[in-house]
Enzyme design. Sequence first.
Site, PDB file in Angstrom:
ATOM      1  N   THR A   1       3.270  -1.260   8.750  1.00 22.11           N
ATOM      2  CA  THR A   1       3.584  -2.226   9.750  1.00 22.11           C
ATOM      3  C   THR A   1       4.045  -3.721   9.351  1.00 22.11           C
ATOM      4  O   THR A   1       4.426  -4.459  10.141  1.00 22.11           O
ATOM      5  CB  THR A   1       2.412  -2.537  11.007  1.00 22.11           C
ATOM      6  OG1 THR A   1       1.210  -2.687  10.594  1.00 22.11           O
ATOM      7  CG2 THR A   1       2.234  -1.102  11.798  1.00 22.11           C
ATOM      8  N   GLY A   2       3.154  -3.943   8.248  1.00 20.04           N
ATOM      9  CA  GLY A   2       2.941  -5.422   7.808  1.00 20.04           C
ATOM     10  C   GLY A   2       1.852  -6.165   8.380  1.00 20.04           C
ATOM     11  O   GLY A   2       1.842  -7.497   7.824  1.00 20.04           O
ATOM     12  N   ILE A   3       1.306  -5.617   9.504  1.00 20.18           N
ATOM     13  CA  ILE A   3       0.164  -6.352  10.032  1.00 20.18           C
ATOM     14  C   ILE A   3      -0.946  -6.461   9.268  1.00 20.18           C
ATOM     15  O   ILE A   3      -1.535  -7.423   9.029  1.00 20.18           O
ATOM     16  CB  ILE A   3      -0.199  -5.706  11.418  1.00 20.18           C
ATOM     17  CG1 ILE A   3       1.062  -5.601  12.408  1.00 20.18           C
ATOM     18  CG2 ILE A   3      -1.408  -6.445  12.103  1.00 20.18           C
ATOM     19  CD1 ILE A   3       0.940  -5.135  13.651  1.00 20.18           C
ATOM     20  N   GLY A   4      -1.420  -5.405   8.626  1.00 18.32           N
ATOM     21  CA  GLY A   4      -2.676  -5.295   7.737  1.00 18.32           C
ATOM     22  C   GLY A   4      -2.651  -6.237   6.621  1.00 18.32           C
ATOM     23  O   GLY A   4      -3.356  -7.069   6.422  1.00 18.32           O
TER      24      GLY A   4
ATOM     25  N   HIS B   1       7.224 -30.873   9.674  1.00 19.98           N
ATOM     26  CA  HIS B   1       6.820 -29.575   9.594  1.00 19.98           C
ATOM     27  C   HIS B   1       5.624 -29.495   8.531  1.00 19.98           C
ATOM     28  O   HIS B   1       4.698 -28.803   8.750  1.00 19.98           O
ATOM     29  CB  HIS B   1       7.938 -28.798   8.869  1.00 19.98           C
ATOM     30  CG  HIS B   1       9.023 -28.721  10.055  1.00 19.98           C
ATOM     31  ND1 HIS B   1       9.052 -28.079  11.332  1.00 19.98           N
ATOM     32  CD2 HIS B   1      10.308 -29.217   9.972  1.00 19.98           C
ATOM     33  CE1 HIS B   1       9.991 -28.322  11.852  1.00 19.98           C
ATOM     34  NE2 HIS B   1      11.138 -28.808  11.040  1.00 19.98           N
TER      35      HIS B   1
ATOM     36  N   ASP C   1       1.014  -1.245   0.185  1.00 24.44           N
ATOM     37  CA  ASP C   1      -0.131   0.058   0.121  1.00 24.44           C
ATOM     38  C   ASP C   1       0.944   1.348  -0.066  1.00 24.44           C
ATOM     39  O   ASP C   1       2.055   1.332  -0.316  1.00 24.44           O
ATOM     40  CB  ASP C   1      -1.132   0.126   1.228  1.00 24.44           C
ATOM     41  CG  ASP C   1      -0.240  -0.039   2.286  1.00 24.44           C
ATOM     42  OD1 ASP C   1       0.798   0.309   2.558  1.00 24.44           O
ATOM     43  OD2 ASP C   1      -1.087   0.257   3.467  1.00 24.44           O
ATOM     44  N   HIS C   2       0.395   2.319   0.234  1.00 24.13           N
ATOM     45  CA  HIS C   2       1.009   3.592   0.245  1.00 24.13           C
ATOM     46  C   HIS C   2       2.098   3.748   1.280  1.00 24.13           C
ATOM     47  O   HIS C   2       3.245   4.303   0.954  1.00 24.13           O
ATOM     48  CB  HIS C   2       0.021   4.833   0.445  1.00 24.13           C
ATOM     49  CG  HIS C   2      -0.640   4.655   1.803  1.00 24.13           C
ATOM     50  ND1 HIS C   2      -1.747   3.863   1.692  1.00 24.13           N
ATOM     51  CD2 HIS C   2      -0.741   5.425   3.012  1.00 24.13           C
ATOM     52  CE1 HIS C   2      -2.231   4.010   2.978  1.00 24.13           C
ATOM     53  NE2 HIS C   2      -1.741   5.001   3.682  1.00 24.13           N
TER      54      HIS C   2
ATOM     55  N   CYS D   1       3.309  -2.997   4.020  1.00 19.73           N
ATOM     56  CA  CYS D   1       2.256  -1.966   4.471  1.00 19.73           C
ATOM     57  C   CYS D   1       3.239  -1.170   5.510  1.00 19.73           C
ATOM     58  O   CYS D   1       4.546  -1.293   5.632  1.00 19.73           O
ATOM     59  CB  CYS D   1       1.014  -2.274   4.820  1.00 19.73           C
ATOM     60  SG  CYS D   1       1.058  -3.373   6.394  1.00 19.73           S
TER      61      CYS D   1
ATOM     62  N   HIS E   1       9.955 -23.902   8.070  1.00 19.34           N
ATOM     63  CA  HIS E   1       9.119 -24.516   9.022  1.00 19.34           C
ATOM     64  C   HIS E   1       7.670 -24.683   8.667  1.00 19.34           C
ATOM     65  O   HIS E   1       6.866 -25.439   8.432  1.00 19.34           O
ATOM     66  CB  HIS E   1       9.349 -24.274  10.312  1.00 19.34           C
ATOM     67  CG  HIS E   1      10.498 -24.773  10.990  1.00 19.34           C
ATOM     68  ND1 HIS E   1      10.615 -24.764  12.402  1.00 19.34           N
ATOM     69  CD2 HIS E   1      11.491 -25.272  10.714  1.00 19.34           C
ATOM     70  CE1 HIS E   1      11.718 -25.362  12.528  1.00 19.34           C
ATOM     71  NE2 HIS E   1      12.230 -25.592  11.707  1.00 19.34           N
TER      72      HIS E   1
HETATM   73  C1  RB5 Z   1      -1.775   2.953   6.517  1.00 17.34           C
HETATM   74  O1  RB5 Z   1      -1.634   4.033   7.282  1.00 17.34           O
HETATM   75  C2  RB5 Z   1      -1.438   1.725   7.513  1.00 17.34           C
HETATM   76  O2  RB5 Z   1      -2.438   1.714   8.313  1.00 17.34           O
HETATM   77  C3  RB5 Z   1      -1.222   0.539   6.540  1.00 17.34           C
HETATM   78  O3  RB5 Z   1       0.055   0.815   6.016  1.00 17.34           O
HETATM   79  C4  RB5 Z   1      -0.809  -0.755   7.396  1.00 17.34           C
HETATM   80  O4  RB5 Z   1       0.197  -0.396   8.358  1.00 17.34           O
HETATM   81  C5  RB5 Z   1      -1.764  -1.424   7.961  1.00 17.34           C
HETATM   82  O5  RB5 Z   1      -1.658  -2.400   8.749  1.00 17.34           O
END
Ligand code: RB5
Length: 144
Positions: free
Chosen positions: A66-69, A132, A7-8, A64, A97
């Site tokens: 954080t990588g979380i989304g 694994h 994403d951005h 992204c 694994h």
């Molecule tokens: C965008 O602002 C941010 O929320 C996205 O890049 C990501 O970190 C979400 O998990």
Amino acid sequence: MIAIGSDHGGINHKEYIKEFLKANGYEYKDFGTNSSESCDYPDIAKPVCDAILSGECEKGILICGTGIGMSIAANKVKGIRAAHVTDTFSSRMAMEHNNAHIICIGERITGPDLAIEIVKSYLSATHLGGRHAKRVEKAMALEN
Ligand code: RB5
């Protein structure tokens, strides 16, 4: 073929990682985004996952903020295993694994050079199979 998308919030790392892939002879397909305009990470995660499920691409890299989304979105796609990684040991284990199809990196968490090392250790690793593989199968069977 490696599918790459961001994403951005991950676009700078995407470009940096693409340079690394190109310089090291990896073929890749860029699924966007291609501007710094705000966008929604699931809209990028989905086509990357589809490219892997269809066999067009073997592995994927999603970035992204954080990588979380990206990891949440990719893991919601049936059949996909995505690993959120912040270090090289985890990115190697994600393949050895967990046979992860995709690694997810956070541009606001992980510096560009560490991101390259993470990509290197993921791409150079091989799934170890055996016990694994059995665990991966069990985990995938939890899908509803
Ligand atoms: C965008 O602002 C941010 O929320 C996205 O890049 C990501 O970190 C979400 O998990």
